[in-house]
Design a protein around this motif. Structure first.
Motif, PDB file in Angstrom:
ATOM      1  N   THR A  36       0.845  -1.204   0.000  1.00 14.89           N
ATOM      2  CA  THR A  36       0.000   0.000   0.000  1.00 14.89           C
ATOM      3  C   THR A  36       0.878   1.251   0.000  1.00 14.89           C
ATOM      4  O   THR A  36       0.553   2.232  -0.673  1.00 14.89           O
ATOM      5  CB  THR A  36      -0.973   0.011   1.203  1.00 14.89           C
ATOM      6  N   MET A  37       2.003   1.192   0.714  1.00 10.61           N
ATOM      7  CA  MET A  37       2.913   2.353   0.679  1.00 10.61           C
ATOM      8  C   MET A  37       3.498   2.538  -0.723  1.00 10.61           C
ATOM      9  O   MET A  37       3.568   3.647  -1.237  1.00 10.61           O
ATOM     10  CB  MET A  37       4.010   2.213   1.728  1.00 10.61           C
ATOM     11  N   MET A  38       3.918   1.412  -1.332  1.00 10.05           N
ATOM     12  CA  MET A  38       4.425   1.500  -2.718  1.00 10.05           C
ATOM     13  C   MET A  38       3.386   2.155  -3.626  1.00 10.05           C
ATOM     14  O   MET A  38       3.691   3.020  -4.440  1.00 10.05           O
ATOM     15  CB  MET A  38       4.705   0.093  -3.270  1.00 10.05           C
ATOM     16  N   TYR A  39       2.161   1.694  -3.462  1.00  6.95           N
ATOM     17  CA  TYR A  39       1.090   2.198  -4.309  1.00  6.95           C
ATOM     18  C   TYR A  39       0.842   3.683  -4.043  1.00  6.95           C
ATOM     19  O   TYR A  39       0.671   4.481  -4.975  1.00  6.95           O
ATOM     20  CB  TYR A  39      -0.185   1.389  -4.047  1.00  6.95           C
ATOM     21  N   GLY A  40       0.846   4.049  -2.756  1.00 11.82           N
ATOM     22  CA  GLY A  40       0.680   5.458  -2.404  1.00 11.82           C
ATOM     23  C   GLY A  40       1.761   6.318  -3.055  1.00 11.82           C
ATOM     24  O   GLY A  40       1.471   7.373  -3.641  1.00 11.82           O
ATOM     25  N   HIS A  41       3.001   5.847  -2.980  1.00  5.73           N
ATOM     26  CA  HIS A  41       4.099   6.597  -3.615  1.00  5.73           C
ATOM     27  C   HIS A  41       3.915   6.629  -5.129  1.00  5.73           C
ATOM     28  O   HIS A  41       4.136   7.649  -5.780  1.00  5.73           O
ATOM     29  CB  HIS A  41       5.445   5.945  -3.275  1.00  5.73           C
ATOM     30  N   HIS A  47       7.438   7.314  -6.429  1.00  4.90           N
ATOM     31  CA  HIS A  47       7.967   5.973  -6.153  1.00  4.90           C
ATOM     32  C   HIS A  47       9.418   5.804  -6.576  1.00  4.90           C
ATOM     33  O   HIS A  47      10.080   4.883  -6.147  1.00  4.90           O
ATOM     34  CB  HIS A  47       7.091   4.903  -6.808  1.00  4.90           C
ATOM     35  N   GLU A  48       9.918   6.695  -7.435  1.00  6.01           N
ATOM     36  CA  GLU A  48      11.323   6.583  -7.838  1.00  6.01           C
ATOM     37  C   GLU A  48      12.237   7.425  -6.955  1.00  6.01           C
ATOM     38  O   GLU A  48      13.454   7.435  -7.162  1.00  6.01           O
ATOM     39  CB  GLU A  48      11.500   7.008  -9.300  1.00  6.01           C
ATOM     40  N   TYR A  91      -3.574 -12.257  -7.979  1.00  7.37           N
ATOM     41  CA  TYR A  91      -4.044 -12.142  -6.593  1.00  7.37           C
ATOM     42  C   TYR A  91      -4.153 -10.675  -6.178  1.00  7.37           C
ATOM     43  O   TYR A  91      -5.159 -10.246  -5.603  1.00  7.37           O
ATOM     44  CB  TYR A  91      -3.117 -12.898  -5.635  1.00  7.37           C
ATOM     45  N   LEU A  92      -3.117  -9.907  -6.469  1.00  5.81           N
ATOM     46  CA  LEU A  92      -3.141  -8.495  -6.069  1.00  5.81           C
ATOM     47  C   LEU A  92      -4.292  -7.763  -6.764  1.00  5.81           C
ATOM     48  O   LEU A  92      -4.963  -6.921  -6.158  1.00  5.81           O
ATOM     49  CB  LEU A  92      -1.798  -7.827  -6.385  1.00  5.81           C
ATOM     50  N   ARG A  93      -4.551  -8.112  -8.016  1.00  4.86           N
ATOM     51  CA  ARG A  93      -5.683  -7.505  -8.728  1.00  4.86           C
ATOM     52  C   ARG A  93      -6.990  -7.847  -8.006  1.00  4.86           C
ATOM     53  O   ARG A  93      -7.857  -6.986  -7.841  1.00  4.86           O
ATOM     54  CB  ARG A  93      -5.718  -8.013 -10.175  1.00  4.86           C
ATOM     55  N   SER A  94      -7.078  -9.069  -7.528  1.00 10.22           N
ATOM     56  CA  SER A  94      -8.316  -9.524  -6.882  1.00 10.22           C
ATOM     57  C   SER A  94      -8.622  -8.758  -5.592  1.00 10.22           C
ATOM     58  O   SER A  94      -9.752  -8.759  -5.123  1.00 10.22           O
ATOM     59  CB  SER A  94      -8.240 -11.022  -6.582  1.00 10.22           C
ATOM     60  N   LEU A  95      -7.606  -8.132  -5.022  1.00 11.23           N
ATOM     61  CA  LEU A  95      -7.828  -7.375  -3.785  1.00 11.23           C
ATOM     62  C   LEU A  95      -8.584  -6.074  -4.041  1.00 11.23           C
ATOM     63  O   LEU A  95      -9.072  -5.438  -3.111  1.00 11.23           O
ATOM     64  CB  LEU A  95      -6.492  -7.049  -3.101  1.00 11.23           C
ATOM     65  N   ASP A  96      -8.584  -5.671  -5.312  1.00  9.20           N
ATOM     66  CA  ASP A  96      -9.362  -4.488  -5.682  1.00  9.20           C
ATOM     67  C   ASP A  96      -8.858  -3.243  -4.948  1.00  9.20           C
ATOM     68  O   ASP A  96      -9.647  -2.399  -4.523  1.00  9.20           O
ATOM     69  CB  ASP A  96     -10.838  -4.756  -5.296  1.00  9.20           C
ATOM     70  N   MET A  97      -7.554  -3.192  -4.776  1.00  9.98           N
ATOM     71  CA  MET A  97      -6.955  -2.051  -4.078  1.00  9.98           C
ATOM     72  C   MET A  97      -6.032  -1.249  -4.987  1.00  9.98           C
ATOM     73  O   MET A  97      -5.695  -0.110  -4.669  1.00  9.98           O
ATOM     74  CB  MET A  97      -6.097  -2.534  -2.900  1.00  9.98           C
ATOM     75  N   PHE A  98      -5.578  -1.884  -6.060  1.00  7.25           N
ATOM     76  CA  PHE A  98      -4.487  -1.297  -6.845  1.00  7.25           C
ATOM     77  C   PHE A  98      -4.931  -1.057  -8.290  1.00  7.25           C
ATOM     78  O   PHE A  98      -5.707  -1.831  -8.843  1.00  7.25           O
ATOM     79  CB  PHE A  98      -3.282  -2.234  -6.838  1.00  7.25           C
TER      80      PHE A  98
END
Lengths: 506, 506
Positions: A36-41, A47-48, A91-98
């Motif tokens: 979630t932090m990666m995504y926030g950045h 993020h870079e 799996y990460l897609r299935s979380l519906d967060m990203f």
């Protein structure tokens, strides 16, 4: 350099083929908050941004005076092969967060950062960076959880193993008394058994009962028979004879299934004498229960009286550094120790508390030091991109100095050191030599460090420890080794603390 | 039956495809002495002799009154796929201990035995067989170490997790207070993190931070941001705002980076009010350090005063059942708990001591009961092929009865139970119902047990525990639950003990 990279590359491929690593994908072995932090950045377009994190611990485990760093091989393997599978992304897609663009970024993700680390087998102290990671904030964040798990676990077990091995080394009756790791059945699952055995060997164990660990790391493997072997024969003597028939070169007999002194040892003596007559020799007996001090002394007398003075006595049964030391104080006649539960779980202190803290961050085109404030002064971090220098005088380690990465020291000049809290405590070192503890491992994602063999890591521990005084090495209330901050680092820390104080008051 | 086998087979293939199992070969995850004993039996031509082994523990961990059995799925996977690779055989050959015909035997080795086990999530007590394995002595021996490692680890963590979850359930201010597992970084390596999380969920945790475990077992995954996120922004408020922008549906803010009450909570309130205005809602704040009782109460007041009474407070920081209970006694205002180190390592008792003992052996064409004698009466085993019956009266579990496998009970007849040591302690049960705890898992090497989902295992724990009184379930000095031996088993044990005594005297 290019030759070195090639060798490093070759070596990591060898490691990756080990049964403990092969075909494993641990990209998702991370805490969700890293993602979630990666995504926030990522969403914020930062993020870079380049950052530096230190991995270090604050308190020595088990009352010890130091820690033996271990687990770097696992870190190198992990970073080298780190990549999200199609499955992981689904799996990460299935979380519906990203968002999809973030998942695409993850699909192409590889570790591209710099890693500096203390080599495995290095003696380290609280607050010293064991690893320094520099890279894009997203990548440095992702890897935190796995790096901590690997380093925390292996460093803990290497340190615990060292304590147990040193307790066995106090054996004046049987110098060179060895410790065999036997903890598989009580380990916290398979990896804890295999990597724990690896760490136990780093700490000085000479062999293991764990066949998978032995195969993976070319550790000598040991084992004879359990109580069920003895029980499965009509009599103990028949069980002993059958074992001898299968392993005439390596007959060690478990003597405590029924009654050590009335049955086990007398039967072992029968077998031992028969072997002697046949030109063979009984290698040893193992006592796995009861009063090991009394039983070993009586067994030794009985064996000696029978002319079997060269038959070794191996003891096992919930041993650790305290029980071993106590047995030896009582004059126990034990040649080697099998140690299980209390080594493989480090029962009295089953976790090392390494943490992973932001110490510098890019603003514009430069890295600015960052500090983490805390109510608890021990938890205030040392800011900036740093290195760790070990100072030796006449071969003896006299102090470690945590300094900023760009500081230079001239060992021919006297150097005044001071305690980072009680600054009036000062000492001057002269004619010293410097060892820089952090060595380059990855540069821009390229592996530049050739992973050493397990045996050379084990040897490094011996060599490292030989530079420290017995006051620092002792197990009970060890003397605190000097780990000082350089003047520039200390000044920087004070400046940032005062800045923070001022901004908090405004 | 054949339908059931098909479903069992399908299900284990699903499990084997999980990232935690896929492509792993743990055939050598055994102690060398299992292989030397196998070889000894093989050389003596007795490796096909049929035996029965029980896997059980002797002492409840962590002062608890019971254990929650867990780890069977891992056992099933392991036995199902158990097979030596070419590589494994090459390694064993290199040890120069085993003959070629034995290596050939290993090459063709598959598990062909019978396994009866208590389903995962079952409440079990000391000396009750959690697994009963019957098969050729060589195969039953080989698997000992891995079975113990899997069952010991997962049962321990499930039990510890249960204690922590129940401590959180004493939260009168916030009924339904949940525990989130967050221990990855302090776990004893990767398997301990993943299988430990699985076990934590069995014990009643509602979610985990560990993404790999969550993916593998469809466990809800939780996580927001760490201190480094906050630190990486110029101000705490900017960090909070950026997190909200990325996760407007699930904004939980970490408020202890600088100062909980002077900075963290006021900034969280700013964000919470802005979200309210925008028709969103701040989900929670997390406090990860400091005096959690004081800070949570003050934070609650501040949030409530700002009209943010529905913002949850999540606490973390070296928690376990004791600290949680203590916080709640002090009136802490905590909605849910993040628990790491002390759950994932079971810090105060990091090993469960399951053992694996020979209880019957084939002589001629019948299985004869075997007993393991010990100086310590608690270590004398219960002989024979056994079953475990749980007796219920009006839905309440009143006693467990360890009986011989072929005994029959008629629940309409009164049954007199007696304490296995203090035999004068007796009670009669009437109108009881019987649950047979051991169920068939493998028959002749064929899997006949359909592995349940993790959620149904978690539900089984709740259902099982509801049958036990609070005196047995309490955490401190629990009442000892009745685990009695049947009259025929007790008689058999006494007979074998007296036989042994007579033969020892002769």
């Amino acid at each position: 350099m290019s030759n070195q990279r090639e060798r490093a590359q070759q070596r990591v491929e060898e490691i990756a083929a080990l049964p403990v690593y092969r075909d494993r994908n641990l990209a998702l072995l991370t805490d969700l908050y890293q993602l979630t932090m990666m995504y926030g950045h990522f969403k914020a377009g930062r993020h870079e941004q380049r950052v530096v994190f230190d991995l270090f611990y604050r308190k020595n485990p088990c009352g010890n005076g130091y820690v033996i760093a271990a687990g770097l091989e696992q870190v190198v393997w992990y970073l080298h092969q780190l990549q999200f599978s199609v499955d992981d992304l689904a799996y990460l897609r299935s979380l519906d967060m990203f968002s999809e663009d973030f998942l695409e970024y993850l699909r192409d993700f590889r570790f591209r950062g710099d890693v500096y680390a203390v080599p495995e087998g290095t003696v380290v102290f609280p607050n010293e960076p064991l690893l320094r990671i520099e890279g894009a904030i997203a990548e440095v964040q992702l890897i935190e959880s796995a790096l901590l798990a690997f380093i925390n676990h292996q460093s803990l077990i290497a340190t615990k193993s060292r304590r147990i091995v040193e307790a066995a080394q106090t054996n004046v009756k049987h110098p060179g008394s060895a410790v065999i790791e036997m903890g598989l059945r009580r380990a916290q699952n398979a990896d804890a058994a295999v990597f724990g055995t690896r760490a136990a060997f780093i700490g000085g164990c000479v062999a293991t009962s764990n066949v998978l660990a032995a195969k993976s790391y070319d550790i000598p493997v040991a084992g004879t028979q359990g109580h069920s072997w003895i029980q499965s024969f009509p009599t103990e003597l028949e069980a002993f004879e059958a074992y001898r028939a299968a392993f005439p070169e390596n007959t060690v007999l478990l003597v405590d299934t029924y009654d050590v002194l009335r049955s086990g040892v007398p039967n072992a003596i029968r077998v031992g004498l028969a072997m002697k007559e046949a030109g063979q020799s009984l290698k040893g007996i193992r006592i796995d229960s009861g009063d090991l001090a009394y039983l070993s002394k009586r067994s030794r007398q009985m064996l000696n009286a029978a002319g079997l003075a060269d038959v070794q006595i191996i003891a096992s049964s919930d041993l650790d550094e305290y029980t071993i030391r106590d047995l030896l104080t009582q004059g126990a006649e034990i040649d080697s120790f099998g140690v299980g539960t209390r080594l493989i779980t480090s029962t009295d202190c089953p976790a090392l508390g390494c943490v992973y803290k932001l110490v510098a961050q890019q603003f514009g085109d430069r890295l600015e030091p960052r500090i983490k404030i805390s109510e608890n002064p021990n938890k205030v971090t040392n800011p900036g991109k740093k290195k760790v220098l070990r100072l030796y005088v006449d071969g003896a380690a006299v102090a470690d100095l945590i300094a900023l990465a760009d500081e230079q020291y001239d060992p021919s000049e006297p150097l005044e050191l001071f305690h980072p809290i009680h600054t009036y405590k000062r000492k001057v070192v002269q004619n010293y030599e410097i060892e820089e503890l952090l060595v380059p491992v990855f540069i821009g994602g390229d592996l530049v460090y050739e992973l050493p063999s397990l045996r050379s890591i084990q040897a490094r521990v011996e060599h490292q420890l030989s530079a420290f005084s017995s006051e620092i090495r002792r197990h009970l209330n060890p003397h605190e080794y000097h780990v000082d901050l350089s003047q520039p680092l200390w000044d920087l820390k004070q400046r940032l603390l005062h800045q923070w104080r001022r901004s908090a008051q405004s």
